[in-house]
Design a protein around this motif. Sequence first.
Motif, PDB file in Angstrom:
ATOM      1  N   ALA A 112      94.340  52.176  -5.193  1.00  0.00           N
ATOM      2  CA  ALA A 112      93.156  52.766  -4.565  1.00  0.00           C
ATOM      3  C   ALA A 112      92.894  52.181  -3.184  1.00  0.00           C
ATOM      4  N   LEU A 113      93.118  50.874  -3.022  1.00  0.00           N
ATOM      5  CA  LEU A 113      92.782  50.230  -1.755  1.00  0.00           C
ATOM      6  C   LEU A 113      93.897  50.296  -0.720  1.00  0.00           C
ATOM      7  N   ASP A 114      95.132  50.532  -1.167  1.00  0.00           N
ATOM      8  CA  ASP A 114      96.251  50.522  -0.225  1.00  0.00           C
ATOM      9  C   ASP A 114      96.834  51.894   0.076  1.00  0.00           C
ATOM     10  N   SER A 115      96.563  52.899  -0.782  1.00  0.00           N
ATOM     11  CA  SER A 115      97.178  54.208  -0.516  1.00  0.00           C
ATOM     12  C   SER A 115      96.356  55.379  -1.031  1.00  0.00           C
ATOM     13  N   GLY A 116      95.292  55.151  -1.748  1.00  0.00           N
ATOM     14  CA  GLY A 116      94.527  56.242  -2.329  1.00  0.00           C
ATOM     15  C   GLY A 116      93.569  56.895  -1.345  1.00  0.00           C
ATOM     16  N   THR A 117      92.658  57.695  -1.899  1.00  0.00           N
ATOM     17  CA  THR A 117      91.709  58.444  -1.071  1.00  0.00           C
ATOM     18  C   THR A 117      90.845  57.527  -0.230  1.00  0.00           C
ATOM     19  N   LEU A 118      90.364  56.443  -0.825  1.00  0.00           N
ATOM     20  CA  LEU A 118      89.523  55.512  -0.072  1.00  0.00           C
ATOM     21  C   LEU A 118      90.276  54.908   1.111  1.00  0.00           C
ATOM     22  N   HIS A 119      91.574  54.660   0.918  1.00  0.00           N
ATOM     23  CA  HIS A 119      92.395  54.102   1.989  1.00  0.00           C
ATOM     24  C   HIS A 119      92.674  55.150   3.071  1.00  0.00           C
ATOM     25  N   ARG A 120      93.045  56.370   2.663  1.00  0.00           N
ATOM     26  CA  ARG A 120      93.382  57.417   3.632  1.00  0.00           C
ATOM     27  C   ARG A 120      92.200  57.727   4.545  1.00  0.00           C
ATOM     28  N   HIS A 121      91.005  57.715   3.978  1.00  0.00           N
ATOM     29  CA  HIS A 121      89.807  58.018   4.772  1.00  0.00           C
ATOM     30  C   HIS A 121      89.156  56.764   5.334  1.00  0.00           C
ATOM     31  N   ARG A 122      89.764  55.616   5.077  1.00  0.00           N
ATOM     32  CA  ARG A 122      89.252  54.316   5.545  1.00  0.00           C
ATOM     33  C   ARG A 122      87.770  54.154   5.206  1.00  0.00           C
ATOM     34  N   LEU A 123      87.442  54.577   3.994  1.00  0.00           N
ATOM     35  CA  LEU A 123      86.065  54.451   3.514  1.00  0.00           C
ATOM     36  C   LEU A 123      85.777  53.033   3.037  1.00  0.00           C
ATOM     37  N   VAL A 124      86.733  52.438   2.321  1.00  0.00           N
ATOM     38  CA  VAL A 124      86.601  51.062   1.867  1.00  0.00           C
ATOM     39  C   VAL A 124      87.740  50.279   2.497  1.00  0.00           C
ATOM     40  N   THR A 125      87.393  49.352   3.366  1.00  0.00           N
ATOM     41  CA  THR A 125      88.422  48.617   4.114  1.00  0.00           C
ATOM     42  C   THR A 125      88.188  47.118   3.982  1.00  0.00           C
ATOM     43  N   GLY A 126      89.133  46.370   4.449  1.00  0.00           N
ATOM     44  CA  GLY A 126      89.048  44.910   4.463  1.00  0.00           C
ATOM     45  C   GLY A 126      90.185  44.363   5.284  1.00  0.00           C
ATOM     46  N   PRO A 127      90.120  43.106   5.654  1.00  0.00           N
ATOM     47  CA  PRO A 127      91.179  42.514   6.481  1.00  0.00           C
ATOM     48  C   PRO A 127      92.509  42.456   5.745  1.00  0.00           C
ATOM     49  N   GLU A 128      93.503  43.152   6.246  1.00  0.00           N
ATOM     50  CA  GLU A 128      94.802  43.190   5.580  1.00  0.00           C
ATOM     51  C   GLU A 128      95.619  41.940   5.849  1.00  0.00           C
TER      52      GLU A 128
END
Length: 641
Positions: A112-128
């Motif tokens: 979810a955090l690296d390739s899902g919808t939240l990641h694609r839309h950059r809705l939930v992000t954090g320092p990679e």
Amino acid sequence: MSDLSSMPVRAGHLVERLADLADEPLRPALAGLAAALRSEKDAGAAGRLGAALGLTPFQYDLLLLAGLPEEHEAVSRLARLLNSTAEPWFTSATASAVLGLDTAGRGHLRTALDSGTLHRHRLVTGPESVPLPERGLRLPPGVWSVLRGVDTWPAGMHPIGLPVLPGPQLPGLAPALGSTSTSAFATTLAATLAAAEPGRHPGEPRVVVLSGEGRDDREVAALAAATVRAPTVIVPAAELDAERTPAWSAHLLARGAVPVVAGAPSSPPLPAFPGVVVVATGTVTGMPLDDRPAVTVELPRPDLGEAVELWQALLPDLNGAAGELAGLLRIGRIGATRAVRDARAAGDVTVGRIVAQARRRTEVELPAAVRLVHPHASLDRVVLPADQHRLLRSVVDRVRGQARVLLEWGFGEAARHPGGVRMLLSGPPGTGKTLAVEAAAAELGLDLLVVDLAALVSKWLGETEKNIAGVFDAAERSQAVLFFDEADAVFGRRTDSSDAQGRWANLETAYLLARIDRFDGLVALATNLRRGMDDAFVRRLDVILEIDEPDRTSRELLWRRHLPAGAPYAADVDPAALAALYEIPGGLIRNAALAAAFVAAATGRPIDQSALVEAVRDEYRKAGRSFPGAPRTTARGRGGL
């Protein structure tokens, strides 16, 4: 837990689980917050966002956990305690604990955090740059406030607010455009945007490009916003960069709004937006698009009838003003509404005041080949024979009388007149061609754009046409008079097209002629040699003003005009004698008078005849002409000032 539409209730349950991870001092505050959230009425924003993106309950919980630290200081304090970097954001490790994830669940979390919808839309992000378990989860700026029902925009995001636009109503549409030529367009646009109606846009991504050549981007955006049967937000194209695009998308989805992008974006607009994106621009040239279906709807150029209807709607009580304003200002509803509002604030709602306010509102970046002039010359100051002065005055009358003659009296239909006025001024250098154009512009209350034709021509393929288009776009946006000096350099007779260079030169000239035909303002062109002008171009002209070198009477008047009464003069100054002997145009007379004045100022003496004669001698020398000598001494009573 509750379904996705109950955001406060679901957030309250998550706060209860967070309380289990907190020390005793924080638990009472967290329990109180959980109870308060469960009792709230849902604002609906989170549900709209979740439905638009098709979020699963698991993804929805991650979204809420990323935003909850912004809800209450007890939550943000707990986040700091649980975050190894002491930042006020819950890490993915905390999310795993709150949601009770096993090994398989942690795999879903990583997805979810690296390739899902939240990641694609950059809705939930954090320092990679840190491992996933220590990554602090956060929302784009301002999104949590919107999810909580607050209509706010963060710094760096500036939706365009447009004034209410008065005017005729179109069937089924908000106030937009009222002329017959645009009614069919509005119907087509409404049908094209049907997919943007509430309940239809999720899952149907497409781009609708609304092109309005000759119109301001914001004007076109206002029409699109009035036509879409759904809430809209007008987004500046310049703000759709890689950094801000995800936040724009999140804010739009949470509001349930259709984006209307004002201006041509530099990259495909809102590429991940799961619905209709409307792009409103004055041109579609070079529009960057991606694989989404794209539909282009072209808005007809603003015509004279539309301009008359606009001013009639804005100024119903100003008798006779609509037609005159339509000839002077072919501007959109936004600019016209603001100009009238400014004039009312100044307490002087007249044609002249409205034109002046429209000029002050102009925001145009001029091409390098264009110089802006604020003319102050008066028609009465232009020294011309009576017939030539009448022709110059007729140009002003043509601009002001377009609506009456072409529309009310029907000459536009009978003669297929395209609108606008085209004037050619021919004559030797210094005879006042530029002054005549400045006087006409000043009489109309308009600015003057002086074009350097040599700077427009480029050796690169297509660059000349681009430069020409930029000049006309600037003139249309600024509502200025367009002046091409030394026009024979481009509008001369067509060259032999047997070679490539000749063919390209002819194409460039043809393009320039086409743009002049479509220009709805006043275009003035000056040439030193009328016989060198292309016949096809001459046939397009409305007025040809041939300015010859002034006769003796005109030269004397010019001398007196250029020797102001407030200057100190010797008794021997004799304009009549100067005019009789020196057959020079007004430009050289002006130069000589000014040069003599500077000599007098430097020596501390009044301007005398000998200083004027010496200045005229210098003008003859510069022009490469033979100096006829000095005039006979004259008495002040016979010809002096």
